[in-house]
Scaffold this active site. Structure first.
Site, PDB file in Angstrom:
ATOM      1  N   LYS A  14      -3.209  -2.463  -4.517  1.00  0.00           N
ATOM      2  CA  LYS A  14      -3.435  -2.629  -3.073  1.00  0.00           C
ATOM      3  C   LYS A  14      -4.612  -1.779  -2.626  1.00  0.00           C
ATOM      4  O   LYS A  14      -4.758  -0.635  -3.045  1.00  0.00           O
ATOM      5  CB  LYS A  14      -2.175  -2.212  -2.292  1.00  0.00           C
ATOM      6  CG  LYS A  14      -1.066  -3.241  -2.378  1.00  0.00           C
ATOM      7  CD  LYS A  14       0.140  -2.763  -1.598  1.00  0.00           C
ATOM      8  CE  LYS A  14       1.285  -3.730  -1.715  1.00  0.00           C
ATOM      9  NZ  LYS A  14       1.089  -4.954  -0.946  1.00  0.00           N
ATOM     10  N   HIS A  16       7.363   0.966  -7.859  1.00  0.00           N
ATOM     11  CA  HIS A  16       6.379   0.998  -6.771  1.00  0.00           C
ATOM     12  C   HIS A  16       6.410   2.308  -5.982  1.00  0.00           C
ATOM     13  O   HIS A  16       5.380   2.929  -5.737  1.00  0.00           O
ATOM     14  CB  HIS A  16       6.626  -0.151  -5.786  1.00  0.00           C
ATOM     15  CG  HIS A  16       6.701  -1.495  -6.441  1.00  0.00           C
ATOM     16  ND1 HIS A  16       5.802  -1.899  -7.404  1.00  0.00           N
ATOM     17  CD2 HIS A  16       7.553  -2.534  -6.286  1.00  0.00           C
ATOM     18  CE1 HIS A  16       6.120  -3.125  -7.800  1.00  0.00           C
ATOM     19  NE2 HIS A  16       7.170  -3.531  -7.132  1.00  0.00           N
TER      20      HIS A  16
END
Ligand code: NAP
Length: 484
Positions: A182, A240
């Site tokens: 990201k 994550h």
């Protein structure tokens, strides 16, 4: 600003599981976007492989439909789509048998980068690795990409690492955690290590605590079977969220290079204290009463799988010993929002007196739905009437700060696949990191199964179980509002 797209060299990318859900939703539309952005060299080729019998022409139509469905913004861009499809081939192949392997070998070229995306269940990783070697398809500098889940505990992750290590060097193995791809997550490193402003304050002396939230509105949906075997801890926190924690907490690496970054992340995981029982809250969303509701898909009505976890983590090192990290993630919550909030301490003394209120600086790194960074600062409320203070955000939402074109950055998958082709492992997890992360969460999961305590129920659309609020209240703190 002018966009800088550097075309990557020619390559053969084989997607094992090329007909699967991940290929359809993420990998193929992502590759199309990179093609459209001019990032694929003229000799780039993509080869889908799976057991389904299909000619390349039919597979191209499958890819066209995937791009149309999962990239509607670019659907209908006939010239680009046709150019992209011209690079696509398909091979019918069985990971567990001999079908198709010689066809694949015949298709591959000698003088280009070879990358193999294992977009299949982990049970097939060993078979694929072995056959890539027995059929002499694995070149010395080829790369393999493996997906989550990487094991379901330390033991299985270690076994998987051993299997892959029998056939590939660590420098050839790319373990994907798409959060690392990201834009904002990388920006987190730029903010920390590219500015003088934050790093001197980035420690227990100035940071009161850090909150990491990954909140989803959706339930488990059609992934009930998978999710029931995983739960929020395995599906979200071990990978994550721990990666985010590492990037926030790590020491500055000497350079932005794969092992320099990954060594520092590993040190963070190794410095994490074991989590006390009272520092974890486990929840499960309540069913809606509708017999088709998600709840039933979490295994069955008696499922004890958690769809929510909140915890307080402590890092025992000089930088962070006195700063708690609060992590929470859950499904069917009020809003969909993922963010990291670095909450700074109060100023030591307020010259404006008690009436001016309580003010704090908060640096918020927003990952979803809009990526950006916001710094809360205290200023004087405009107008007459004395010194009234108010907190306002210095907002760096990328789309606003950089203009829509620059902010149209690649999706995490696009970026990561291109990194594989370029041979850059910085944003991929190393084997020892993954094992260490499991080593930290395994005892928590083991205690849950030993005590057999069910997760606490929480209502759909809420912020999770009340005990999660208490986790912070008892420390005199509170969670930030989850807001999109
Ligand atoms: P999927 O929809 O079940 O697709 C599996 C793919 O593997 C299909 O293309 C299937 O095609 C192929 N396959 C199965 N057995 C095979 C064999 N013996 N030989 C060759 N090909 C075989 O799974 P998925 O959702 O795409 O997930 C793929 C991997 O990504 C999994 O490890 C999953 O955990 C991971 N992942 C998925 C997502 C997601 O959003 N879907 C997200 C994160 C991680 P045939 O049946 O035609 O062989």
């Amino acid at each position: 600003m002018v966009s800088r797209v550097i075309p990557v060299e020619s390559f053969d990318l084989v997607i094992f599981g090329g007909t699967g859900d991940l290929a359809r939703r993420k990998i193929l539309p992502g590759l199309f976007r990179r093609y459209r952005a001019g990032q694929m060299g003229a000799e780039a080729r993509i080869i889908g492989a799976a057991r389904s019998e299909m000619e390349s022409a039919a597979y191209r139509e499958f890819v066209r439909a995937a791009v149309d469905e999962f990239h509607p913004a670019t659907a209908g861009d006939a010239a680009h789509i046709d150019g992209f499809l011209a690079r696509i081939e398909y091979v019918t192949l069985d990971a567990r048998g001999e079908t198709g392997w010689s066809d694949l070998a015949a298709l591959l070229r000698d003088d280009v980068v070879r990358a193999f995306y294992f977009s299949v269940g982990p049970a097939l990783f060993g078979d694929l690795a072995e056959r890539l070697h027995t059929h002499q398809i694995a070149s010395p500098d080829c790369r393999i990409v493996v997906e989550k889940p990487f094991g379901r505990d330390m033991q299985t992750a270690r076994a998987l690492n051993r299997t892959l290590a029998q056939h590939f060097e660590e420098t050839q193995i790319y373990r994907i955690d798409h959060y690392l791809g990201k834009e904002t997550v990388q920006n987190l490193m730029a903010i920390r290590f590219g500015n003088m402003l934050f790093e001197p304050l980035w420690n227990s002396q100035y940071v009161d605590h850090i909150q990491i939230t990954v909140a989803e509105q959706v339930g488990v949906g059609g992934r009930g079977d998978y999710y029931d075997r995983a739960g929020a801890m395995r599906d979200m926190l071990q990978n994550h969220m721990m990666q985010l924690l590492c990037l926030i907490a790590m020491e500055p690496p000497a350079k932005f290079a794969p092992d320099a970054v990954r060594d520092e992340k590993l040190k963070v995981i190794r410095a994490l204290d074991p989590v006390a029982r009272e520092d974890v809250v486990r929840g499960q969303y309540e069913g809606t009463g509708d017999k088709n509701s998600d709840r039933i898909e979490v295994g069955n009505r008696d499922s004890t799988t958690e769809s929510f976890v909140a915890m307080r983590a402590r890092i025992s090192n000089w930088r962070w010993a006195a700063t708690p990290f609060y992590l929470r993630t859950g499904k069917r919550l009020r809003d969909r929002a993922s963010e990291i909030a670095v909450v700074f301490k109060d100023a030591p003394h307020s010259i404006f007196g008690a009436k001016s209120g309580h003010h704090r600086n908060i640096l918020t790194i927003k990952l979803q739905p809009n990526e950006g960074i916001e710094l809360g600062v205290t200023i004087k409320e405009p107008g007459p009437g004395g010194m009234r203070l108010v907190d306002v955000p210095l907002d760096m939402t990328f789309a606003e700060a950089l203009g829509p074109e620059e902010a149209d950055f690649p999706d995490a998958y696009e970026r990561l696949i291109m990194d594989v082709i370029r041979g850059n492992q910085t944003l991929f997890m190393r084997g020892d990191e993954v094992e260490a992360a499991w080593g930290w969460v395994d005892p928590i999961i083991a205690e849950w199964s030993e005590t057999g305590e069910p997760p606490l129920p929480y209502a759909t659309g809420s912020s999770g179980p009340d005990d999660a609020l208490m986790l912070m209240h008892r420390d005199g703190r509170r969670w930030r509002e989850i807001r999109a």
